[in-house]
Design a protein around this motif. Structure first.
Motif, mmCIF file in Angstrom:
data_model
loop_
_atom_site.group_PDB
_atom_site.id
_atom_site.type_symbol
_atom_site.label_atom_id
_atom_site.label_comp_id
_atom_site.label_asym_id
_atom_site.label_seq_id
_atom_site.Cartn_x
_atom_site.Cartn_y
_atom_site.Cartn_z
ATOM 1 N N GLY A 1 0.793 -1.223 0.000
ATOM 2 C CA GLY A 1 0.000 0.000 0.000
ATOM 3 C C GLY A 1 0.823 1.269 0.000
ATOM 4 N N CYS A 2 2.112 1.167 0.325
ATOM 5 C CA CYS A 2 2.969 2.352 0.374
ATOM 6 C C CYS A 2 3.505 2.751 -0.995
ATOM 7 C CB CYS A 2 4.138 2.134 1.339
ATOM 8 S SG CYS A 2 3.644 1.920 3.068
ATOM 9 N N TYR A 3 3.396 1.866 -1.989
ATOM 10 C CA TYR A 3 3.828 2.268 -3.328
ATOM 11 C C TYR A 3 2.780 1.992 -4.401
ATOM 12 C CZ TYR A 3 5.385 -2.668 -3.561
ATOM 13 O OH TYR A 3 5.454 -4.038 -3.517
ATOM 14 N N ASN A 4 1.709 1.313 -4.055
ATOM 15 C CA ASN A 4 0.610 1.115 -4.999
ATOM 16 C C ASN A 4 -0.495 2.109 -4.629
ATOM 17 O OD1 ASN A 4 -0.817 -0.434 -7.139
ATOM 18 N ND2 ASN A 4 -2.192 -0.907 -5.455
ATOM 19 N N PHE A 5 -0.332 3.354 -5.065
ATOM 20 C CA PHE A 5 -1.244 4.405 -4.628
ATOM 21 C C PHE A 5 -1.348 5.486 -5.695
ATOM 22 C CE2 PHE A 5 2.860 6.149 -3.826
ATOM 23 C CZ PHE A 5 2.725 7.528 -3.822
ATOM 24 N N TRP A 6 -2.378 6.309 -5.566
ATOM 25 C CA TRP A 6 -2.512 7.501 -6.391
ATOM 26 C C TRP A 6 -2.041 8.697 -5.576
ATOM 27 C CZ3 TRP A 6 -3.142 6.544 -11.278
ATOM 28 C CH2 TRP A 6 -3.898 5.447 -11.697
ATOM 29 N N VAL A 7 -1.467 9.673 -6.240
ATOM 30 C CA VAL A 7 -0.958 10.868 -5.565
ATOM 31 C C VAL A 7 -2.047 11.523 -4.719
ATOM 32 C CG1 VAL A 7 -0.173 13.229 -5.980
ATOM 33 C CG2 VAL A 7 0.890 11.327 -7.213
ATOM 34 N N GLU A 8 -3.277 11.527 -5.236
ATOM 35 C CA GLU A 8 -4.376 12.178 -4.523
ATOM 36 C C GLU A 8 -4.621 11.547 -3.154
ATOM 37 O OE1 GLU A 8 -5.074 12.386 -8.969
ATOM 38 O OE2 GLU A 8 -4.579 10.818 -7.536
ATOM 39 N N GLU A 9 -4.454 10.240 -3.062
ATOM 40 C CA GLU A 9 -4.683 9.550 -1.794
ATOM 41 C C GLU A 9 -3.656 9.981 -0.753
ATOM 42 O OE1 GLU A 9 -6.475 5.391 -3.640
ATOM 43 O OE2 GLU A 9 -4.322 5.609 -3.324
ATOM 44 N N PHE A 10 -2.425 10.135 -1.195
ATOM 45 C CA PHE A 10 -1.365 10.578 -0.292
ATOM 46 C C PHE A 10 -1.602 12.013 0.171
ATOM 47 C CE2 PHE A 10 2.595 13.163 -0.614
ATOM 48 C CZ PHE A 10 3.076 12.907 0.664
ATOM 49 N N ILE A 11 -1.888 12.894 -0.759
ATOM 50 C CA ILE A 11 -2.012 14.315 -0.440
ATOM 51 C C ILE A 11 -3.212 14.596 0.464
ATOM 52 C CG2 ILE A 11 -2.563 16.560 -1.496
ATOM 53 C CD1 ILE A 11 -0.622 15.775 -3.736
ATOM 54 N N HIS A 12 -4.242 13.764 0.351
ATOM 55 C CA HIS A 12 -5.420 13.963 1.196
ATOM 56 C C HIS A 12 -5.484 12.960 2.347
ATOM 57 C CE1 HIS A 12 -7.252 17.267 -0.976
ATOM 58 N NE2 HIS A 12 -6.879 16.676 -2.091
ATOM 59 N N GLU A 13 -4.327 12.347 2.638
ATOM 60 C CA GLU A 13 -4.159 11.541 3.859
ATOM 61 C C GLU A 13 -5.192 10.419 3.973
ATOM 62 O OE1 GLU A 13 -3.774 14.118 7.313
ATOM 63 O OE2 GLU A 13 -3.173 15.781 6.005
ATOM 64 N N ARG A 14 -5.333 9.675 2.911
ATOM 65 C CA ARG A 14 -6.283 8.570 2.909
ATOM 66 C C ARG A 14 -5.553 7.241 3.049
ATOM 67 N NH1 ARG A 14 -11.433 10.063 0.509
ATOM 68 N NH2 ARG A 14 -11.728 7.918 -0.203
ATOM 69 N N GLY A 15 -6.257 6.242 3.553
ATOM 70 C CA GLY A 15 -5.693 4.903 3.662
ATOM 71 C C GLY A 15 -4.437 4.875 4.520
ATOM 72 N N PRO A 16 -3.336 4.317 4.005
ATOM 73 C CA PRO A 16 -2.104 4.188 4.803
ATOM 74 C C PRO A 16 -1.431 5.517 5.111
ATOM 75 C CG PRO A 16 -1.694 3.563 2.529
ATOM 76 C CD PRO A 16 -3.184 3.741 2.655
ATOM 77 N N TRP A 17 -1.933 6.604 4.515
ATOM 78 C CA TRP A 17 -1.351 7.930 4.746
ATOM 79 C C TRP A 17 -2.116 8.702 5.817
ATOM 80 C CZ3 TRP A 17 2.993 7.454 2.291
ATOM 81 C CH2 TRP A 17 3.040 6.654 1.139
ATOM 82 N N ARG A 18 -3.161 8.098 6.370
ATOM 83 C CA ARG A 18 -3.975 8.754 7.382
ATOM 84 C C ARG A 18 -3.293 8.660 8.745
ATOM 85 N NH1 ARG A 18 -7.774 5.509 7.344
ATOM 86 N NH2 ARG A 18 -8.854 6.357 5.531
ATOM 87 N N GLU A 19 -3.270 9.762 9.456
ATOM 88 C CA GLU A 19 -2.677 9.767 10.791
ATOM 89 C C GLU A 19 -3.611 9.079 11.777
ATOM 90 O OE1 GLU A 19 -0.158 13.028 13.205
ATOM 91 O OE2 GLU A 19 -2.282 13.543 12.984
ATOM 92 N N GLN A 20 -3.059 8.148 12.543
ATOM 93 C CA GLN A 20 -3.817 7.422 13.550
ATOM 94 C C GLN A 20 -3.247 7.740 14.928
ATOM 95 O OE1 GLN A 20 -6.385 5.685 12.662
ATOM 96 N NE2 GLN A 20 -6.091 5.040 10.535
ATOM 97 N N VAL A 21 -4.115 7.762 15.919
ATOM 98 C CA VAL A 21 -3.687 8.006 17.297
ATOM 99 C C VAL A 21 -3.912 6.730 18.097
ATOM 100 C CG1 VAL A 21 -3.958 9.431 19.353
ATOM 101 C CG2 VAL A 21 -4.330 10.432 17.082
ATOM 102 N N SER A 22 -2.827 6.170 18.621
ATOM 103 C CA SER A 22 -2.920 4.920 19.381
ATOM 104 C C SER A 22 -3.468 5.186 20.782
ATOM 105 C CB SER A 22 -1.544 4.260 19.475
ATOM 106 O OG SER A 22 -0.642 5.096 20.180
ATOM 107 N N THR A 23 -3.739 4.120 21.514
ATOM 108 C CA THR A 23 -4.295 4.249 22.868
ATOM 109 C C THR A 23 -3.346 4.956 23.822
ATOM 110 O OG1 THR A 23 -3.453 2.027 23.348
ATOM 111 C CG2 THR A 23 -5.757 2.211 22.628
ATOM 112 N N ASP A 24 -2.047 4.899 23.517
ATOM 113 C CA ASP A 24 -1.081 5.586 24.380
ATOM 114 C C ASP A 24 -0.777 7.003 23.894
ATOM 115 O OD1 ASP A 24 0.269 4.939 22.112
ATOM 116 O OD2 ASP A 24 1.825 3.738 23.089
ATOM 117 N N GLY A 25 -1.579 7.478 22.922
ATOM 118 C CA GLY A 25 -1.459 8.862 22.475
ATOM 119 C C GLY A 25 -0.431 9.122 21.394
ATOM 120 N N ILE A 26 0.225 8.073 20.903
ATOM 121 C CA ILE A 26 1.230 8.250 19.851
ATOM 122 C C ILE A 26 0.532 8.416 18.504
ATOM 123 C CG2 ILE A 26 3.155 7.175 18.625
ATOM 124 C CD1 ILE A 26 3.865 5.736 21.203
ATOM 125 N N ARG A 27 0.940 9.444 17.755
ATOM 126 C CA ARG A 27 0.349 9.728 16.449
ATOM 127 C C ARG A 27 1.302 9.238 15.356
ATOM 128 N NH1 ARG A 27 -3.518 13.836 17.600
ATOM 129 N NH2 ARG A 27 -3.704 14.359 15.395
#
Length: 348
Positions: A287-313
């Motif tokens: 998923g890190c190299y099979n993507f469209w530029v638009e997905e990366f720029i708009h933080e979709r899928g594997p590019w989306r920031e996630q916050v873990s239970t311990d607060g790490i982003r």
């Protein structure tokens, strides 16, 4: 060319079709395909798009049907066609000096689907093989749908497309043609807050064909739907570019939309990210190299920031998120559109 693992998304740091510019591969491939199908390749324009043209010529524009166009989009597109064609009909029989003084250049616009272009009904012929052809001295050339499509593509001055299969035909256009990418909208998904954004997708095809010039539907306006006045504006801008003689070869970066240009700068400034998405190294998440530029720029899928239970982003695919957001502002890309009828900005 291909899809998925077959490398449609084998992204290059310069977001070009590999070999299209430095090896003149796009033009050579185009000419080879014309020759092999018994169609005369387009004439070469060496320095600018106005070579061999007269300002009073009626340019030919074709809008290619796309499954991403909504019923409302098609209504707006049809209204644009009527406006452009009515202007041409009203002035095409005037004398040359009068035509040359008009506010707008003359363009005839048609709406087609490649699947509806039928081959000519005639028997196959035998042609002499080219010197570099590995087949027997003569081979049978059968009229096909693709042959008919090439004949039409050869006559196009302005190629108006959405993302997907239709965009892959632009390589076959004549030197000095303009490609207008109307874009599409990425489907709504709950994990992305049911928010959409503009997707041009195959930009690398245009940046990899330096004998063409690209125009794009405004990136921040596309989520509101295609509008008649914007289509008219783009067609008239394309005609003006052609007749004013845009330089050939075109700078590949100038043939990219704002998000494509952002990607190139991101690759230049975040080397680890660039290596991740372009080298296809062993053990790299697909998923890190099979993507469209638009997905990366708009933080979709594997590019989306996630916050873990311990607060790490963090994101699934690592990159400099702060830099990307700064570049998004630099290139004026609004993030996100809340619906196809609103343009509220959500802070990124």
């Amino acid at each position: 060319m291909g899809g998925g693992m077959m490398c449609q998304r084998c992204t290059q740091p310069n977001l070009q079709l590999p070999g299209g510019v430095e090896l003149d591969g796009s033009r050579l491939f185009r000419n080879r395909m014309y020759s092999q199908h018994g169609v005369l390749p387009p004439a070469r324009r060496h320095s600018h798009s106005a070579e061999g043209r007269n300002r009073h010529d009626v340019l030919r524009a074709y809008i290619i049907d796309n499954k991403r166009f909504t019923k409302t989009d098609r209504k707006e597109i049809n209204a644009a066609i009527i406006e452009i064609n009515n202007y041409t009909i009203a002035h095409q029989n005037e004398n040359i000096s009068t035509i040359n003084k008009l506010d707008w250049l003359l363009v005839n616009v048609s709406y087609i689907g490649y699947g509806s272009i039928e081959s000519q009904k005639k028997k196959s012929s035998r042609f002499n093989a080219t010197p570099i052809d590995a087949r027997p001295p003569t081979y049978e050339l059968i009229e096909t749908y693709f042959t008919a499509q090439l004949r039409l593509l050869r006559t196009m001055d302005i190629h108006i497309i959405g993302p997907g299969t239709g965009a892959m035909y632009q390589t076959f256009l004549s030197d000095g043609s303009v490609v207008i990418n109307l874009g599409g909208l990425i489907p709504l998904r709950p994990e992305d807050q049911n928010i959409t954004h503009t997707a041009y997708m195959e930009q690398y095809m245009t940046s990899g064909a330096p004998y063409l010039k690209a125009l794009y539907y405004p990136i921040n306006e596309r989520p509101k739907g295609i509008k008649r006045e914007e289509v008219v504006k783009l067609i008239r801008q394309a005609a003006k570019l052609i007749m004013n003689g845009f330089s050939i070869p075109v700078n590949p970066k100038d043939n990219l939309a704002p998000d494509g240009q952002l990607f190139i700068e991101m690759c230049e400034r975040d080397k680890k990210f660039c290596e991740l998405v372009t080298t296809r190294a062993r053990d790299t998440d697909f998923g890190c190299y099979n993507f469209w530029v638009e997905e990366f720029i708009h933080e979709r899928g594997p590019w989306r920031e996630q916050v873990s239970t311990d607060g790490i982003r963090k994101t699934h695919c690592p990159y400099n998120l702060t830099l990307m957001r700064e570049l998004r502002d630099k290139y004026g890309i609004r993030h996100y559109e809340t619906s196809v009828s609103q343009s509220t900005k959500i802070s990124g």
